[in-house]
Design a protein around this motif. Sequence first.
Motif, PDB file in Angstrom:
ATOM      1  N   VAL A 197       3.761   6.538   5.811  1.00 22.20           N
ATOM      2  CA  VAL A 197       2.444   7.106   6.062  1.00 22.20           C
ATOM      3  C   VAL A 197       1.391   6.218   5.401  1.00 22.20           C
ATOM      4  O   VAL A 197       1.489   5.911   4.211  1.00 22.20           O
ATOM      5  N   GLN A 198       0.412   5.786   6.164  1.00 21.77           N
ATOM      6  CA  GLN A 198      -0.696   5.009   5.632  1.00 21.77           C
ATOM      7  C   GLN A 198      -2.009   5.669   6.019  1.00 21.77           C
ATOM      8  O   GLN A 198      -2.097   6.347   7.039  1.00 21.77           O
ATOM      9  N   VAL A 199      -3.030   5.464   5.200  1.00 17.98           N
ATOM     10  CA  VAL A 199      -4.354   6.034   5.443  1.00 17.98           C
ATOM     11  C   VAL A 199      -5.340   4.899   5.677  1.00 17.98           C
ATOM     12  O   VAL A 199      -5.359   3.915   4.939  1.00 17.98           O
ATOM     13  N   LEU A 200      -6.139   5.046   6.709  1.00 21.83           N
ATOM     14  CA  LEU A 200      -7.188   4.078   7.019  1.00 21.83           C
ATOM     15  C   LEU A 200      -8.519   4.679   6.591  1.00 21.83           C
ATOM     16  O   LEU A 200      -8.980   5.660   7.186  1.00 21.83           O
ATOM     17  N   LEU A 201      -9.123   4.129   5.560  1.00 24.33           N
ATOM     18  CA  LEU A 201     -10.388   4.653   5.064  1.00 24.33           C
ATOM     19  C   LEU A 201     -11.524   4.339   6.040  1.00 24.33           C
ATOM     20  O   LEU A 201     -11.502   3.335   6.751  1.00 24.33           O
ATOM     21  N   GLN A 202     -12.526   5.213   6.038  1.00 25.90           N
ATOM     22  CA  GLN A 202     -13.689   4.978   6.888  1.00 25.90           C
ATOM     23  C   GLN A 202     -14.394   3.686   6.511  1.00 25.90           C
ATOM     24  O   GLN A 202     -14.983   3.011   7.364  1.00 25.90           O
ATOM     25  N   SER A 203     -14.312   3.312   5.250  1.00 27.84           N
ATOM     26  CA  SER A 203     -14.956   2.087   4.778  1.00 27.84           C
ATOM     27  C   SER A 203     -14.311   0.828   5.348  1.00 27.84           C
ATOM     28  O   SER A 203     -14.866  -0.266   5.214  1.00 27.84           O
ATOM     29  N   ALA A 204     -13.147   0.958   5.992  1.00 28.20           N
ATOM     30  CA  ALA A 204     -12.494  -0.209   6.592  1.00 28.20           C
ATOM     31  C   ALA A 204     -13.309  -0.754   7.756  1.00 28.20           C
ATOM     32  O   ALA A 204     -13.147  -1.898   8.159  1.00 28.20           O
ATOM     33  N   GLY A 205     -14.196   0.075   8.322  1.00 30.33           N
ATOM     34  CA  GLY A 205     -15.092  -0.390   9.377  1.00 30.33           C
ATOM     35  C   GLY A 205     -14.495  -0.305  10.773  1.00 30.33           C
ATOM     36  O   GLY A 205     -13.503   0.386  11.018  1.00 30.33           O
ATOM     37  N   MET A 206     -15.103  -1.051  11.674  1.00 34.72           N
ATOM     38  CA  MET A 206     -14.716  -1.014  13.088  1.00 34.72           C
ATOM     39  C   MET A 206     -13.346  -1.661  13.285  1.00 34.72           C
ATOM     40  O   MET A 206     -12.950  -2.559  12.560  1.00 34.72           O
ATOM     41  N   HIS A 207     -12.633  -1.187  14.331  1.00 37.46           N
ATOM     42  CA  HIS A 207     -11.329  -1.762  14.650  1.00 37.46           C
ATOM     43  C   HIS A 207     -11.029  -1.571  16.128  1.00 37.46           C
ATOM     44  O   HIS A 207     -11.790  -0.915  16.853  1.00 37.46           O
ATOM     45  N   GLY A 208      -9.922  -2.135  16.581  1.00 35.41           N
ATOM     46  CA  GLY A 208      -9.620  -2.171  18.004  1.00 35.41           C
ATOM     47  C   GLY A 208      -9.036  -0.913  18.603  1.00 35.41           C
ATOM     48  O   GLY A 208      -8.803  -0.864  19.817  1.00 35.41           O
TER      49      GLY A 208
END
Length: 280
Positions: A197-208
């Motif tokens: 399980v991994q979490v993608l923070l909102q601060s990571a920005g735009m993605h595909g």
Amino acid sequence: MPQRRVITGRSQEPRRRFAEELRALRAEKGVSLRQVGERVGWDWSLFGKMEKGETLGGPEVVQALDTYYGTPGLLLALWELAAGDHTQFRERYRRYMALEAEAVSLWHFAVSVLPGLLQMPGYAREVLAAGGLKGDELEQQVEARMGRRELLAGEDAPPFRTILSEAVLRTPLRDAGEWRGQLEHLAEVGERPNVTVQVLLQSAGMHGLMGFEVWYLQLPDASTVVYTENGYRGELIEATAPVLRLQRAYDALRDLALSPAESRKFILRTLEEVPCDPST
């Protein structure tokens, strides 16, 4: 060039109509699937799946077939009708579920809701009710979703990786107790050897992969299929080129996400923020 024949007695359902036309054109030309693949430049097995109605293929494949069969624009027009037919959502999902059951590896991106494989009954019930289900149908769907969780249990369970957008963990259930139980379950499942399980923070920005949920299934023959869903429709993708593009997008997303260890800490911090039920 021979005059185009008049077509009668064909299916009025767009996906079946598209598959029927593919079969008829190949029969008229008197060639095998393998010969079509050699002339058009794609794996011939893809055309077999398209003729069976198992996949629509991509627009670039259909354009190539239009050229090969001498039907400029006809197949592409039928493909667009089939791809835009919302009544096919359940059929495509049933096909996806059959493939999920035989997958040897699964990976996933959640844009707003936890994947069904990790949902507890309370979470599943609230999500499904928000989608309009109620009564017996709601309970049947909750039970069915709970049955899916068996896929990740047992010694032969396939590896499963999910990347959860931070929004998933910032959208609690109305019942704080149910939400606490769901987060506890998520933390526990994440400790299993076959689950990451991994979490993608909102601060990571735009993605595909913004705006839609994506499932990737590796099948026993080492091929990969992708299922995308945006809440209104789903699409099962089996053509090689778009699958590879979506795989690259997932790899880039994984690089942006927190590590599994940091993700677990984030989930536990979120759990700590859930208010406890007041003592009585």
